[in-house]
Scaffold this motif. Structure first.
Motif, PDB file in Angstrom:
ATOM      1  N   PHE A 100       0.899  -1.325  -0.189  1.00 21.40           N
ATOM      2  CA  PHE A 100       0.405   0.263  -0.031  1.00 21.40           C
ATOM      3  C   PHE A 100       0.977   1.282  -0.011  1.00 21.40           C
ATOM      4  CE2 PHE A 100      -4.715  -2.154   1.584  1.00 21.40           C
ATOM      5  CZ  PHE A 100      -4.137  -2.675   0.598  1.00 21.40           C
ATOM      6  N   ASN A 101       2.247   1.034   0.429  1.00 21.60           N
ATOM      7  CA  ASN A 101       3.302   2.289   0.233  1.00 21.60           C
ATOM      8  C   ASN A 101       3.049   2.969  -1.061  1.00 21.60           C
ATOM      9  OD1 ASN A 101       3.674   3.206   3.190  1.00 21.60           O
ATOM     10  ND2 ASN A 101       5.391   1.301   3.163  1.00 21.60           N
ATOM     11  N   CYS A 102       3.080   1.819  -1.670  1.00 14.05           N
ATOM     12  CA  CYS A 102       4.031   2.010  -3.500  1.00 14.05           C
ATOM     13  C   CYS A 102       1.811   2.318  -3.669  1.00 14.05           C
ATOM     14  CB  CYS A 102       3.600   0.432  -3.765  1.00 14.05           C
ATOM     15  SG  CYS A 102       5.279   0.229  -3.014  1.00 14.05           S
ATOM     16  N   VAL A 103       0.721   2.149  -3.323  1.00 11.29           N
ATOM     17  CA  VAL A 103      -0.361   2.475  -3.703  1.00 11.29           C
ATOM     18  C   VAL A 103      -0.625   4.082  -3.599  1.00 11.29           C
ATOM     19  CG1 VAL A 103      -2.806   2.279  -3.847  1.00 11.29           C
ATOM     20  CG2 VAL A 103      -1.404   0.068  -4.350  1.00 11.29           C
ATOM     21  N   ALA A 166      -7.969   1.337  -1.126  1.00 13.05           N
ATOM     22  CA  ALA A 166      -8.968   0.193  -1.553  1.00 13.05           C
ATOM     23  C   ALA A 166      -9.546   0.678  -3.103  1.00 13.05           C
ATOM     24  CB  ALA A 166      -9.861  -0.230  -1.196  1.00 13.05           C
ATOM     25  N   ALA A 167      -9.415   1.714  -3.802  1.00 13.81           N
ATOM     26  CA  ALA A 167      -9.912   1.970  -4.835  1.00 13.81           C
ATOM     27  C   ALA A 167      -8.825   2.665  -5.297  1.00 13.81           C
ATOM     28  CB  ALA A 167     -11.668   3.301  -4.941  1.00 13.81           C
ATOM     29  N   LYS A 168      -8.264   2.792  -5.097  1.00  8.89           N
ATOM     30  CA  LYS A 168      -7.474   3.041  -6.280  1.00  8.89           C
ATOM     31  C   LYS A 168      -5.996   1.795  -6.902  1.00  8.89           C
ATOM     32  CE  LYS A 168      -2.691   5.349  -7.052  1.00  8.89           C
ATOM     33  NZ  LYS A 168      -2.964   5.468  -8.169  1.00  8.89           N
ATOM     34  N   PHE A 169      -6.196   0.171  -5.962  1.00 13.81           N
ATOM     35  CA  PHE A 169      -5.839  -0.655  -6.350  1.00 13.81           C
ATOM     36  C   PHE A 169      -6.007  -1.431  -6.989  1.00 13.81           C
ATOM     37  CE2 PHE A 169      -5.453  -4.951  -5.502  1.00 13.81           C
ATOM     38  CZ  PHE A 169      -3.999  -5.517  -5.172  1.00 13.81           C
ATOM     39  N   ASN A 170      -8.135  -1.436  -6.504  1.00 12.79           N
ATOM     40  CA  ASN A 170      -8.819  -2.098  -7.180  1.00 12.79           C
ATOM     41  C   ASN A 170      -9.358  -1.505  -8.492  1.00 12.79           C
ATOM     42  OD1 ASN A 170      -9.888  -3.735  -5.173  1.00 12.79           O
ATOM     43  ND2 ASN A 170     -11.307  -2.156  -5.080  1.00 12.79           N
ATOM     44  N   LYS A 174      -7.475  -3.413 -12.109  1.00 11.68           N
ATOM     45  CA  LYS A 174      -8.423  -3.619 -13.185  1.00 11.68           C
ATOM     46  C   LYS A 174      -9.231  -5.229 -12.609  1.00 11.68           C
ATOM     47  CE  LYS A 174      -7.453  -1.931 -16.986  1.00 11.68           C
ATOM     48  NZ  LYS A 174      -6.040  -1.350 -16.763  1.00 11.68           N
ATOM     49  N   THR A 175      -9.795  -5.053 -10.621  1.00  8.60           N
ATOM     50  CA  THR A 175     -10.221  -6.438 -10.566  1.00  8.60           C
ATOM     51  C   THR A 175     -11.230  -5.348  -8.286  1.00  8.60           C
ATOM     52  OG1 THR A 175      -9.742  -7.463  -7.940  1.00  8.60           O
ATOM     53  CG2 THR A 175      -8.124  -5.411  -8.379  1.00  8.60           C
ATOM     54  N   ASP A 176     -11.616  -6.086  -8.686  1.00 12.32           N
ATOM     55  CA  ASP A 176     -12.747  -5.415  -7.330  1.00 12.32           C
ATOM     56  C   ASP A 176     -12.700  -6.670  -5.634  1.00 12.32           C
ATOM     57  OD1 ASP A 176     -13.590  -7.982  -7.805  1.00 12.32           O
ATOM     58  OD2 ASP A 176     -15.345  -7.640  -8.205  1.00 12.32           O
ATOM     59  N   PHE A 177     -11.473  -6.413  -5.519  1.00  6.28           N
ATOM     60  CA  PHE A 177     -10.677  -7.195  -4.636  1.00  6.28           C
ATOM     61  C   PHE A 177     -10.802  -6.854  -2.945  1.00  6.28           C
ATOM     62  CE2 PHE A 177      -6.883  -9.948  -2.305  1.00  6.28           C
ATOM     63  CZ  PHE A 177      -7.664 -10.891  -2.092  1.00  6.28           C
ATOM     64  N   PHE A 178     -10.469  -5.393  -2.806  1.00 12.51           N
ATOM     65  CA  PHE A 178     -10.701  -4.764  -2.002  1.00 12.51           C
ATOM     66  C   PHE A 178     -12.234  -4.747  -2.083  1.00 12.51           C
ATOM     67  CE2 PHE A 178      -5.789  -5.438  -1.895  1.00 12.51           C
ATOM     68  CZ  PHE A 178      -5.572  -5.791  -0.802  1.00 12.51           C
ATOM     69  N   PRO A 179     -12.316  -4.549  -0.488  1.00 15.56           N
ATOM     70  CA  PRO A 179     -13.471  -3.646   0.149  1.00 15.56           C
ATOM     71  C   PRO A 179     -13.527  -2.415   0.347  1.00 15.56           C
ATOM     72  CG  PRO A 179     -12.747  -4.939   2.288  1.00 15.56           C
ATOM     73  CD  PRO A 179     -12.265  -4.760   0.200  1.00 15.56           C
ATOM     74  N   GLU A 180     -14.259  -1.602   0.599  1.00 15.18           N
ATOM     75  CA  GLU A 180     -14.159  -0.136   0.880  1.00 15.18           C
ATOM     76  C   GLU A 180     -14.525   0.006   1.993  1.00 15.18           C
ATOM     77  OE1 GLU A 180     -14.468   3.304  -2.148  1.00 15.18           O
ATOM     78  OE2 GLU A 180     -14.696   1.853  -3.994  1.00 15.18           O
ATOM     79  N   GLU A 324      -3.103 -14.732   5.197  1.00  9.43           N
ATOM     80  CA  GLU A 324      -2.887 -14.905   4.234  1.00  9.43           C
ATOM     81  C   GLU A 324      -3.157 -15.300   3.023  1.00  9.43           C
ATOM     82  OE1 GLU A 324      -0.522 -17.944   6.867  1.00  9.43           O
ATOM     83  OE2 GLU A 324       0.110 -17.155   8.471  1.00  9.43           O
ATOM     84  N   PRO A 325      -4.142 -16.276   3.065  1.00  4.68           N
ATOM     85  CA  PRO A 325      -4.864 -16.110   1.622  1.00  4.68           C
ATOM     86  C   PRO A 325      -4.914 -14.553   0.738  1.00  4.68           C
ATOM     87  CG  PRO A 325      -6.333 -17.237   2.872  1.00  4.68           C
ATOM     88  CD  PRO A 325      -4.654 -16.467   4.302  1.00  4.68           C
ATOM     89  N   ILE A 326      -5.393 -13.904   1.552  1.00  2.00           N
ATOM     90  CA  ILE A 326      -5.469 -12.289   1.083  1.00  2.00           C
ATOM     91  C   ILE A 326      -4.764 -12.045   0.582  1.00  2.00           C
ATOM     92  CG2 ILE A 326      -6.314  -9.862   1.373  1.00  2.00           C
ATOM     93  CD1 ILE A 326      -8.630 -11.401   3.398  1.00  2.00           C
ATOM     94  N   LEU A 327      -3.950 -12.087   1.059  1.00  2.00           N
ATOM     95  CA  LEU A 327      -1.594 -11.943   0.953  1.00  2.00           C
ATOM     96  C   LEU A 327      -1.814 -11.834  -0.075  1.00  2.00           C
ATOM     97  CD1 LEU A 327       0.260  -9.570   1.769  1.00  2.00           C
ATOM     98  CD2 LEU A 327       1.470 -11.426   2.769  1.00  2.00           C
ATOM     99  N   ALA A 328      -1.468 -13.172  -0.553  1.00  2.00           N
ATOM    100  CA  ALA A 328      -1.375 -14.044  -1.500  1.00  2.00           C
ATOM    101  C   ALA A 328      -2.230 -13.961  -3.197  1.00  2.00           C
ATOM    102  CB  ALA A 328      -1.602 -16.010  -0.952  1.00  2.00           C
ATOM    103  N   LYS A 329      -3.966 -13.456  -2.923  1.00  2.00           N
ATOM    104  CA  LYS A 329      -3.999 -13.336  -3.546  1.00  2.00           C
ATOM    105  C   LYS A 329      -3.304 -11.638  -3.902  1.00  2.00           C
ATOM    106  CE  LYS A 329      -7.127 -13.190  -6.602  1.00  2.00           C
ATOM    107  NZ  LYS A 329      -7.191 -13.771  -7.950  1.00  2.00           N
ATOM    108  N   THR A 330      -3.901 -10.812  -3.166  1.00  2.00           N
ATOM    109  CA  THR A 330      -2.721  -9.257  -3.177  1.00  2.00           C
ATOM    110  C   THR A 330      -1.217  -9.702  -3.766  1.00  2.00           C
ATOM    111  OG1 THR A 330      -4.138  -9.108  -0.835  1.00  2.00           O
ATOM    112  CG2 THR A 330      -2.186  -7.533  -2.090  1.00  2.00           C
ATOM    113  N   TYR A 331      -0.577 -10.418  -3.797  1.00  2.00           N
ATOM    114  CA  TYR A 331       0.320 -10.295  -4.356  1.00  2.00           C
ATOM    115  C   TYR A 331       0.918 -10.884  -5.834  1.00  2.00           C
ATOM    116  CZ  TYR A 331       3.979  -9.915  -0.231  1.00  2.00           C
ATOM    117  OH  TYR A 331       5.151  -9.226   0.957  1.00  2.00           O
ATOM    118  N   ASP A 332      -0.779 -12.015  -5.804  1.00  2.00           N
ATOM    119  CA  ASP A 332      -0.354 -12.561  -7.154  1.00  2.00           C
ATOM    120  C   ASP A 332      -1.094 -11.818  -8.160  1.00  2.00           C
ATOM    121  OD1 ASP A 332      -0.804 -14.599  -8.875  1.00  2.00           O
ATOM    122  OD2 ASP A 332      -3.254 -14.592  -8.181  1.00  2.00           O
TER     123      ASP A 332
END
Ligand code: AQP
Length: 340
Positions: A100-103, A166-170, A174-180, A324-332
């Protein structure tokens, strides 16, 4: 609570940066308990990685983290119903914080009023961590896909920044991975003010102990602090509008309302015409009868720190299972190879 396509989940945290204050209790922990008891999934953290953004003596930090855990439990958080743990035991917070520091954008951070308040004129001498604090806070919340964040008024801007991240990452990926997530700020005491200065919020790190009520204060100390709380010579009016320019008086009315479960309107109707010589002793009685059982329970729990550490370890394991699964998916999503 508002609509979202994500399963409702609550996350919030408090820094083990000193004694838990009445402000933290009324603005945050009391609300944490209500949300837990409403049946929604709740995750509550002692955010030790945030605490070290300003200097913390290591032994004091350890003590304060355990004492905060004891306070959570004594106030009604049940480690079987809520996940309770200290942040540094779940490394996914720090890892997502880096992403997120990079977002997050520097311009966003520059608008954060808490950094300006805490740094004052010494911004150059503050840690980089204090500046990046809101980005780690966004990670704390989003690593659990939390949808609701109960906080006091002072943290509203940080939860709004979490929504922006969250909105900028998404958008970028081009994803809807994170809720706002939504801040949940309500009740009579969303901003408890200092007992010495009605323009400053009550804070753990205020140099004056007389400015706050600590959850560890005994009855005599609470009585002394309320008796000496700054007020004015006027009697209490019969409506809240007339307290507009009397912040110290308004603060004590709000505290009484939050402790008794009334609205400030109900309190003012009850106390109209009273002088502080009458109002303050009543408030002492209300505060002591509400807080003394919590303090006693905290002291009982602190007699067995091994048990507190066990609760934190168990909570951290359960938190890591979600994170951990949320982090793994984010890295992916971000294109990082995970082949170990
Ligand atoms: N005065 C307050 N009134 C209502 N709510 C408050 N909170 C803090 N002060 C008040 C809420 O308590 C939660 C935990 O806050 P924190 O520990 O993360 O940090 P903070 O907001 O910076 O609180 P302090 O007490 O002022 O700590 P220090 O002095 O270490 O910075 C949050 O939900 C906050 O809104």
């Amino acid at each position: 609570m508002g609509e979202t396509s994500f399963t409702p989940r609550v996350f919030s945290g408090i820094q083990p940066s000193g004694n838990l204050t009445l402000g933290n209790y009324l603005g945050a922990v009391k609300r944490f308990v209500e949300m837990q008891n409403s049946g929604i999934e709740t995750i509550y953290c002692m955010v030790d990685l945030h605490a070290i953004t300003v200097w913390q003596d290591p032994d004091t930090l350890r003590h304060n983290t355990r004492e905060l855990a004891a306070a959570y439990i004594a106030c009604g958080l049940d480690p079987k119903k809520s996940i309770l743990f200290n942040q540094s035991q779940v490394p996914a917070h720090a890892e997502l914080g880096w992403l997120f520091n990079c977002v997050a954008r520097l311009g966003w951070m520059n608008r954060m009023t808490q950094f300006k308040d805490k740094a004052g004129k010494n911004a150059e001498k503050m840690s980089l961590g204090l500046y990046a604090y809101p980005s780690l806070m966004a990670a704390d919340i989003l690593i659990y896909h939390a949808t609701h964040v109960p906080v006091g008024e002072d943290q509203k801007q940080h939860v709004e920044l979490t929504r922006d991240i969250a909105a900028k990452f998404n958008h970028d990926f081009k994803t809807d991975f994170f809720p706002e997530p939504e801040p949940i700020i309500d009740g009579a005491a969303t901003r408890v003010m200092s007992l010495r200065d009605g323009s400053k919020k009550m804070s753990k790190s205020d140099p004056s102990d007389m400015s706050r009520i600590n959850m560890t204060d005994d009855a005599d100390t609470i009585a002394k602090k309320i008796r000496k709380a700054k007020t004015d010579p006027e009697a209490l009016p019969d409506n809240l509008d007339d307290l507009k320019d009397r912040p110290e008086a308004r603060n004590l009315v709000n505290i009484r309302a939050a402790l008794t479960g009334q609205t400030p309107e109900q309190v003012i109707a009850e106390v109209a015409g009273q002088q502080f010589g009458t109002f303050k002793p009543d408030l002492v009685e209300i505060a002591v009868s509400h807080l003394a059982p919590i303090t006693d329970e905290m002291n009982r729990l602190m007699a067995d720190v091994g048990e507190i550490d066990r609760v934190l370890g168990d909570g951290a394991n359960r938190a890591a299972e979600i994170a951990e699964p949320i982090l793994a998916k984010t890295y992916d999503i971000a294109g990082m190879i995970r082949s170990r």
